[in-house]
Design an enzyme around this catalytic site. Sequence first.
Site, mmCIF file in Angstrom:
data_model
loop_
_atom_site.group_PDB
_atom_site.id
_atom_site.type_symbol
_atom_site.label_atom_id
_atom_site.label_comp_id
_atom_site.label_asym_id
_atom_site.label_seq_id
_atom_site.Cartn_x
_atom_site.Cartn_y
_atom_site.Cartn_z
ATOM 1 N N GLU A 180 39.240 42.326 46.141
ATOM 2 C CA GLU A 180 40.309 43.167 45.271
ATOM 3 C C GLU A 180 40.372 44.533 45.729
ATOM 4 O O GLU A 180 39.230 45.122 45.604
ATOM 5 C CB GLU A 180 40.075 42.985 44.056
ATOM 6 C CG GLU A 180 40.229 41.735 43.457
ATOM 7 C CD GLU A 180 40.097 41.860 41.799
ATOM 8 O OE1 GLU A 180 40.030 42.854 41.076
ATOM 9 O OE2 GLU A 180 40.175 40.713 41.017
ATOM 10 N N ASP A 210 42.438 50.952 33.350
ATOM 11 C CA ASP A 210 41.472 51.097 33.816
ATOM 12 C C ASP A 210 40.474 52.175 33.070
ATOM 13 O O ASP A 210 41.287 53.069 32.570
ATOM 14 C CB ASP A 210 41.615 51.657 35.250
ATOM 15 C CG ASP A 210 41.953 50.520 36.160
ATOM 16 O OD1 ASP A 210 41.505 49.457 36.289
ATOM 17 O OD2 ASP A 210 43.081 50.755 36.956
ATOM 18 N N TYR A 234 42.906 35.292 36.424
ATOM 19 C CA TYR A 234 42.057 36.305 36.057
ATOM 20 C C TYR A 234 41.765 36.565 34.563
ATOM 21 O O TYR A 234 42.679 36.847 33.977
ATOM 22 C CB TYR A 234 42.366 37.593 36.585
ATOM 23 C CG TYR A 234 41.182 38.876 36.755
ATOM 24 C CD1 TYR A 234 40.719 39.214 35.781
ATOM 25 C CD2 TYR A 234 41.470 39.286 37.951
ATOM 26 C CE1 TYR A 234 39.748 40.103 35.677
ATOM 27 C CE2 TYR A 234 40.688 40.583 37.876
ATOM 28 C CZ TYR A 234 39.788 40.926 36.865
ATOM 29 O OH TYR A 234 38.725 42.101 36.895
#
Length: 263
Positions: free
Chosen positions: A49, A60, A175
């Site tokens: 990734e 994040d 994911y």
Amino acid sequence: MSRIGTRLALRAAEGKAAFVAYVMAGDPDPGISAEILAGLPGAGVDVIELGIPFTDPMADGPAIQLAGQRALAGGQTLAGTLEMVRAFRETDGETPIILMGYYNPIYSMGVGAFLAAAQAAGVDGLIVVDLPPEEDAELCLPAREAGLDFIRLATPTTDDARLPAVLANTSGFVYYVSITGITGAAAAEAVAVAPEVARIKKASGLPVCVGFGVKTPERAAEIAGVADGVVVGSAIVERIGRGESPAEVLAFIRSLADAAHGD
């Protein structure tokens, strides 16, 4: 089958989970970043990734936010990130690469131009965390038409009513975000992850890779026991941020990969 599907199927046939490593393109500078990227397959990474640096990475935590800031300060761009992939493909035609980031840089380049450049560079898939399924016509569907997997995130709050929309145009793998919150915020627990992985696999028929909250080889091994793949990002990026050498970073990644593979 795409490179992503092929690699995950290979690991499954071996009875092993795949190991997915996240690094930020251009962090801490273009040269070191390229050296680390080139070393990932040799360190046991099955799927890469590659983060696209962005000024407002809402999903994040501090480690990846700082990585993006370092990359941007060093002049990293989306075009430069695609060039990194192209250079990587000169010596490696097998390891899947997923670009992970936010829609703004892609929108700024233009979806058509971006997809053409990504396909030419050798990108295999996309994770764009701020485009919900309701906006699939923006990028997801054109990406699928261009031959790129579009990987969607499912979370602990993705209930049975929402899951079909999340999975509708997903390909490659799903994911699963093992914690509620930002990257690097908490530790993933296999006992909580296992039933969610089973639920998503039953609904999608796709492999499920688990990320967020996997920071050590021990935790990677635990998650590998209940998932098709293990994703580590913040723990790797933190070491890059501390100034560890590429050799040191890759040695740590090897320890994670070995644990995920059960070696």
